[in-house]
Structure formats: C-alpha cells, structure tokens
Scaffold this motif. Structure first.
Motif, short mmCIF file in Angstrom:
data_model
loop_
_atom_site.label_atom_id
_atom_site.label_comp_id
_atom_site.label_asym_id
_atom_site.label_seq_id
_atom_site.Cartn_x
_atom_site.Cartn_y
_atom_site.Cartn_z
N GLY A 1 0.64 -1.15 -0.08
CA GLY A 1 -0.04 -0.01 0.04
C GLY A 1 0.76 1.23 -0.06
N LEU A 2 2.28 1.15 -0.10
CA LEU A 2 3.03 2.36 0.02
C LEU A 2 3.97 2.33 -1.38
CD1 LEU A 2 4.38 2.08 3.80
CD2 LEU A 2 2.64 3.39 2.80
N GLU A 3 4.39 3.64 -1.66
CA GLU A 3 5.25 3.81 -2.80
C GLU A 3 6.40 3.51 -2.18
OE1 GLU A 3 6.17 6.81 -6.28
OE2 GLU A 3 4.39 7.23 -5.07
N TYR B 1 10.46 -7.70 8.94
CA TYR B 1 9.91 -8.87 9.41
C TYR B 1 9.37 -8.91 10.71
CZ TYR B 1 12.25 -11.34 5.52
OH TYR B 1 12.79 -11.50 4.38
N ASP B 2 9.85 -7.76 11.58
CA ASP B 2 9.16 -7.52 12.74
C ASP B 2 8.15 -6.71 12.85
OD1 ASP B 2 9.41 -5.72 15.59
OD2 ASP B 2 9.51 -7.85 15.94
N PRO B 3 6.87 -7.13 13.24
CA PRO B 3 5.70 -6.10 13.27
C PRO B 3 5.67 -5.04 13.84
CG PRO B 3 4.98 -8.68 13.82
CD PRO B 3 6.53 -8.26 13.95
N ARG B 4 6.45 -4.75 15.10
CA ARG B 4 6.67 -3.46 15.56
C ARG B 4 7.62 -2.65 14.91
NH1 ARG B 4 6.43 0.66 16.33
NH2 ARG B 4 6.26 2.12 18.30
N ALA B 5 8.67 -3.18 14.15
CA ALA B 5 9.62 -2.31 13.74
C ALA B 5 9.21 -1.83 12.27
CB ALA B 5 11.10 -2.96 13.57
N ARG C 1 7.31 1.78 7.61
CA ARG C 1 6.26 2.59 7.07
C ARG C 1 6.25 3.96 7.10
NH1 ARG C 1 2.41 -1.03 4.89
NH2 ARG C 1 0.89 0.73 5.16
N ALA C 2 6.53 4.47 8.39
CA ALA C 2 6.65 5.86 8.73
C ALA C 2 7.65 6.49 7.98
CB ALA C 2 7.05 6.01 10.25
N LEU C 3 8.83 6.01 7.84
CA LEU C 3 9.96 6.45 7.14
C LEU C 3 9.81 6.67 5.61
CD1 LEU C 3 12.91 7.79 7.34
CD2 LEU C 3 13.87 5.42 6.95
N LYS D 1 8.41 4.95 20.89
CA LYS D 1 8.56 5.27 19.28
C LYS D 1 9.73 5.55 18.75
CE LYS D 1 3.96 7.46 19.84
NZ LYS D 1 3.07 8.69 19.36
N ASP D 2 10.04 5.13 17.82
CA ASP D 2 11.20 5.55 16.77
C ASP D 2 10.96 7.19 16.32
OD1 ASP D 2 12.83 6.00 14.03
OD2 ASP D 2 13.57 4.24 15.11
N ILE D 3 12.00 7.75 16.44
CA ILE D 3 11.94 9.09 15.83
C ILE D 3 11.25 8.99 14.59
CG2 ILE D 3 13.48 11.02 14.94
CD1 ILE D 3 15.29 10.63 17.38
N ALA D 4 11.51 8.25 13.59
CA ALA D 4 10.81 8.27 12.37
C ALA D 4 9.35 8.52 12.33
CB ALA D 4 11.15 7.17 11.41
N GLU D 5 8.71 7.68 13.46
CA GLU D 5 7.31 7.71 13.54
C GLU D 5 6.80 9.16 14.44
OE1 GLU D 5 5.79 3.51 15.22
OE2 GLU D 5 7.89 3.81 16.22
N ILE D 6 7.54 9.53 15.21
CA ILE D 6 7.47 10.81 15.76
C ILE D 6 7.39 12.01 14.70
CG2 ILE D 6 8.21 12.88 17.14
CD1 ILE D 6 9.29 10.45 18.86
N ILE D 7 8.33 12.00 13.75
CA ILE D 7 8.20 13.00 12.67
C ILE D 7 7.07 12.79 11.49
CG2 ILE D 7 9.65 13.81 10.60
CD1 ILE D 7 10.76 14.84 13.37
N ALA D 8 6.93 11.61 11.31
CA ALA D 8 5.65 11.11 10.71
C ALA D 8 4.48 11.62 10.77
CB ALA D 8 5.80 9.58 10.04
#
Length: 680
Positions: A418-420, A442-446, A451-453, A661-668
């Motif tokens: 679903g992502l480009e 592979y890890d669901p949480r990671a 996806r955020a990045l 949260k990963d920083i990428a998630e916070i930024i997204a």
C-alpha cells in the motif's frame, strides 16, 4: 652533596637496579610480542606521537566519570610525570656540586613546581589509601559470581595497591623531608613554600645534624626508586608506562566497535579466534598491563550492572596476574596450560556481553576488553562449535533466507504493502538507496518504523529505492556472536549486490538500523565494500534543514527522553541529529543520567536479541526502561529497531507504561510537506 663513597655505592646500586629491572621489562616485552597481529610501523607511531603524549600527560579520558577521584588521580599523575625531572635533578645535585637549573627564573620556577608536585602527589595518594583501605569503596570490588584468579581472590590487588601506595608516599615524603633539610641549610627559599614551612621544624638543629638529615632524606627517596624498579614490571604501577604504549600503538579503527577480520583465504591459518592468552592480539596483552584496576569499565557494563558474571575489569586483571605468575614460561615461548575460560572469564560471562562498547569508550587508558570477548566467541563458535543453542535458529535463518527470523525472502517487502516503495529494478535512477534491514522488514513493531519513514521520504520527494528481495542480513549478529564465517559469506554477497545496484554513480545508503549502519559503513570496507552510509535520523535532519519537510508544532508539549542506541551514539558518534529532530517536533527533551556516548545499552546487541539473557539480578532492558521512566517522560524515543523491541517489551512489563516510538514515527506523525519551488 654525596661523598665519594656514597657516589660509588650509588653507581653500584643503579647498575644492580637497572639490570634486574631490565630483565623484568624484557620478559614482559617478550610476552607482549608473542601476541598476534601486525606490529605498528615507526611511521604509524610517529604520526600518533602528539596524540599519545598529550593524552598520556593530561589523562584526558579519565574525566568522563568519577570527577573527585579523577581530580585526585591527576594530582598524582601530573606530579609523578614531573617527578621524572625532579628525580633527575636530585641525582645531578647529589653527584655534582651544582644547583639544578641554577637560581635563574627557570630554576626558581622549577623548584616551585617541584614543591607543588610533591604536595599534590602526597594529597592524592593519601586520598586513594583512605578510599581503598579505610572507606573500602565498593566500586573497587567485584560481585561474588565474577571469576577471579586465585591470587586475586586472596587479596593480591589490595596487597599490590598498598605496596605501590606506600612506595609513592614514602618516596615523595622522604624527598620532601630531605629537601626541607637542604632548604633549612640555605636559610629558606620563597620558591619552595612547603619545603620552607617544614624546614622551620629543623631550625634548632645543628648544621651537622641537618646535613645528615639531607643525606638520609636523599638516600631514602632515591634509594626507594632503585629498590622498587626491579619490582616495577610486576606491579599495577606499570600502567604509568603501558598506558602511553596503548595510546601510541592501538589499532586504528573505522569506529569504536569495528572488529578485526579473519582472512579465510589464508590457508596457513589453523586456528580461528582466541583460546589461550598468547593467542590474543599483542595490543590486548598490553591492555593487561595498562589496566589501572579502577573498575570504571564494570561500572558501565550492562552485564555487570545487572548482576551477570561479566566484569571487563576482572578480565584484564586476571590476564595480568596470570601472565605475571607464568612470566618465565610465557617469555620463553612455552604454550600456556590453561585456556582463558579456565582462569580469565567464565563461559556465562563470555555470552553475557552485549558488545555495546561501553567498556572501551570509558577506559582511561585505551583498553578494549570487549574485543577479547568477541575473539573468544570466535574460537568457541568456529573451533569448538560451542555456542548458545538459541543462536542456531538465527544462524539457520541468515544462511537460508537471509534474515535471523528465518522467514522467506519473498516476504521481505510485505511491510511496504500500500506504500510507494520502489525497488532498484523499478527505479534504477535512484539517488538514495534505503537499506531497510531485517527487523523493519519482518518484525511487526519495527515495520511501523519502516512505514513511517517511507511516508516521510515520499512526502519530501526523495528519489530513493530499496533492494527488496535482494537485501539480506548484514551479518552483525553473526559477527558479534563469533560466527565470522557466516558474516564473511553474507558480507561478500551483500557487497556484490550493492556494487551492482549502486553502479558508477556516487550514491549514499541510508539505514533504519544502527547495526546495519556500522556493518555496511564501517566493516564492509575490510572486504572492499566502500560505501557512504548514513542513519535515518541524519537523513531526516538534512530534510528538515533543507525545508523539504517541516514538523507541526504540537499543541501539548510531549515530554520525551531519547535512548541513544549503542551503535548510533557510542560507536558512531551520532548524538545531535536525533535530539535536534525531537526539538523540531516541539518535544520537551529530558535526558537520562546516562546518555549520548555514555548511554546504557538496551540489552539486544552482541546477538543477545536472538538468545536468552544470561542469569543475573535484573534484565538489561528493564534496567534501562526504569531509568527512562524515572525522568518523568511520557515517551521513550529510539533510533534502532532492536532498542524499539527491548524498550517496548520492558514497557509491557512495567506499571508505568511509557510509549516507545522511533524518531521516524514521531516525525511522520507531525509532518507537514513544504511546497517547494521548482529549483528547490
């Protein structure tokens, strides 16, 4: 000053002292040179001379922790360095009827500094005597479960520390007394305030008595040196010399944690890794003698702090005492009868190491106990086939499917549904290659981080591509657990894939995982893979600085603490970019006591992610989580998928369940896309 008879006796004493001391030093030299590894060239040492000398003299690395002990230590170390000149001057004055450096401005300044050095050393050594023998500082002790050689168990460290301390105390003390008699005979010296003050005690003594006092003080001060020199190679005091050797000759590494490779093409190699002490690299034998026995390394070791059997300090100390106890045999080329596991470190301690590098980073004399452990793991893995059973699944997965989860390579891109997210085949003209990594694949949480990045990269208009199913594990966990053969295979395949994908253009690689950053950017170069690799927090920082993205200022300030991943902050020095991104997101950043390059490990490194944690008093990840919770923050920000997993697991167990949260998630979550001009 000395009579002819005294001069003759002195020269004979010097000859005997130097002969026996030289014999001891030569044995140490022969043992060290038995170690493996390339010896540094004269050119290499010359190029590092200024760094080594300045670091050695100033004891610069010692200031990272224990400020009060560091202060008193530098009182001793600087004073003792200056005492090389002081002792030389005293010998000159004893043998010849001269005043060393005369009564010029330079001579006056020299005597003032000598007087000051005398007092500083005395103050410093008294502090350490009180600390070790009266206060019994627990930082200088070990857990009961830590392996120690028999002599150390029986108190050898306290004995040797006392001998060295008393030597310094009496040598410098007798020099002060002897010099005060001399000053008294001269009627005082304003450039030597402490000696002059003590000289008042001898004011009523006859000239003859004061002359005798000067001679006795001189002989006791200089005589102690001559008596101590033959014992010097066997004492902890040898670190004064060997620490300088360490700074001068330590291997140049592309980063703090870059381990030396094995040349599998060399058919003459019969043994891989290290089993016995003489098989260690020669610089790691220097480590044993450079060790101050300060235990700073075990203070920061996540395994030791949580009650495991591992103490990096004990490892170095065990090595030294074993060498000293078998010095003649080892110096004569005999093979040691015991393995390192027999006397230096337990098997449990070997596998408790997280390869976080904290012991290497904190050591004030440049020791690298972490690498000893990794070399021992290599031997256990490659020669004995002895390793934790839990690692078999990870190894099998890396061999068959290119990932330690042992999930099919065909599933590697499912996270991007679903992502480009174009592959290199779909977008061969990419500017940036995104090395996604196994965990985000592979890890669901990671996967949420990946996806955020991806959303951020697309929103910022970054021309990127991924390898897709061609991407395989970098082999970090294999290398850190001793399976260098598997790492070598993965590295060769990945380098070939990357070279083909990158083409002739100069392109960068961005990673989601600091372990991939380390391996691709700092270790693949050992096999010809030269790539420019950055971490995703660095890329996000670049994008915000270039106004490719902006971050919406949250109405409510989020209280966030950032957990520095070991392989991001300590190993690669990336500490500012993650924090600037959080501040950009209007976070109220609260630092944990241990942060930046001194961050505490999450517990997943060194292949710990794939095995059960060794038995101890507490779990490493829970210990780190509790430290984060104590700040009062509501969110723990991370920049590593392993840290994300470990902190999330700890949060699930805790009463105070912080968001992780990963920083990428916070930024997204807070991203606003800037409308860029065509030339932007």
């Amino acid at each position: 000053m000395l009579t002819l008879i005294e001069k003759i006796l002195f020269i004979l004493a010097v000859g005997a002292s130097l002969y026996f001391a030289g014999a001891g030093f030569y044995k140490v030299y022969k043992v060290v040179m038995r170690g493996t590894g390339e010896k540094p060239s004269l050119g290499d040492m010359t190029s590092r001379l200024w760094y080594a000398a300045s670091t050695w003299i100033t004891t610069r690395p010692i200031w990272k922790t224990r400020p009060w002990s560091s202060l008193f230590h530098i009182l001793i170390s600087l004073g003792f360095v200056f005492y090389f000149l002081v002792n030389f001057g005293d010998i000159v004055e004893g043998l010849f009827p001269v005043t060393f450096l005369g009564h010029t401005l330079i001579g006056n300044l020299y005597r003032f500094l000598a007087d000051l050095a005398t007092i500083s050393v005395l103050v410093g050594v008294v502090y350490f005597i009180v600390r070790r023998f009266i206060y019994n500082d627990k930082a200088l002790r070990y857990h009961d479960n830590v392996k120690l050689v028999e002599s150390v168990q029986q108190g050898a460290i306290r004995r040797d520390s006392l001998i060295v301390a008393l030597f310094i105390l009496f040598h410098v003390g007798f020099r002060l007394v002897g010099n005060s008699f001399k000053v008294s005979l001269e009627g005082g010296d304003p450039w030597q305030p402490f000696s002059t003050a003590l000289a008042q005690a001898w004011a009523g003594w006859s000239i003859g008595a004061r002359t005798v006092g000067e001679h006795v003080g001189w002989w006791l001060a200089i005589g102690l040196i001559l008596a101590f020199l033959p014992y010097f190679p066997y004492t902890k005091h040898i670190h004064l010399i060997m620490s300088g050797v360490n700074f001068l000759t330590k291997p140049r590494r592309s980063s703090l944690g870059t381990i030396e490779p094995i040349d599998f093409e060399d058919e003459s190699q019969e043994t891989f890794g290290v089993n016995k002490i003489e098989q260690l690299p020669w610089t790691h034998l220097v480590d044993a003698y450079a060790c101050i026995m300060c235990n700073r390394c075990q203070d920061v070791c996540p395994a030791y702090v949580t009650g495991k059997e591992l103490s990096p300090s004990a490892l170095e100390i065990n090595k030294r005492y074993y060498i000293n106890e078998h010095l003649d045999d080892l110096a004569n080329g005999k093979e040691s009868n015991e393995t390192l596991l027999d006397f230096a470190i337990s098997e449990s301690a070997v596998w408790a190491c997280t390869a976080c590098g904290a012991c290497v980073e904190i050591c004030p004399v440049g020791n690298e106990p972490m690498f000893d452990i990794l070399y021992i793991r290599r031997y256990q893995m490659l020669m004995e086939n002895a390793f934790p059973d839990e690692l078999k699944q990870a190894y099998r997965g890396m061999e068959r499917n290119g990932n330690p989860w042992n999930i099919s390579a065909r599933d590697r891109m499912k996270w991007a549904s679903g992502l480009e997210v174009p592959t290199v085949d779909e977008n061969p003209d990419f500017d940036l290659l995104w090395w996604v990594g196994c965990a985000p694949s592979y890890d669901p949480r990671a996967q949420e981080t990946a996806r955020a990045l991806a959303r951020v990269l697309n929103a910022a208009g970054v021309n990127f591509a991924v390898l897709g199913e061609m991407e395989r594990c970098t082999g970090d966990a294999a290398r850190r657990s001793g399976n260098e053969a598997l790492f070598y295979e993965l590295a060769q395949n990945n380098i070939e894939t990357l070279n083909e994908a990158m083409g002739e253009r100069k392109r960068r690689i961005v990673t989601t995982c600091p372990h991939c950053l380390q391996t691709l950017g700092k270790e693949y170069g050992q096999y010809g893979g030269q790539f420019e690799v950055i971490h995703h927090t660095q890329l996000l920082s670049e994008l915000t600085a270039a106004k490719k993205i902006s971050v919406r200022r949250a109405q409510d300030v989020d209280m966030i603490t950032f957990h520095d991943p070991c392989y991001l902050g300590r190993h690669n020095g990336i500490v500012d970019e993650p924090r600037s991104l959080l501040l950009e997101a209007n976070a109220f950043l609260i630092e944990m006591p241990r942060h930046g390059k001194q961050s505490f490990c999450c517990g997943a490194g060194g292949a710990q992610m794939w095995k059960e944690e060794e038995h101890g008093d507490a779990a490493v990840n829970v210990t780190r989580y509790n430290e984060a919770a104590a700040t009062g923050a509501r969110t723990i920000a991370v920049g590593c998928p392993f840290c994300l997993t470990m902190m999330t697991d700890a949060s699930k167990q805790a009463e105070q369940k912080l968001k992780v949260k990963d920083i990428a998630e916070i930024i997204a979550e807070r991203m606003e896309v800037e409308k860029m001009e065509a030339d932007g």
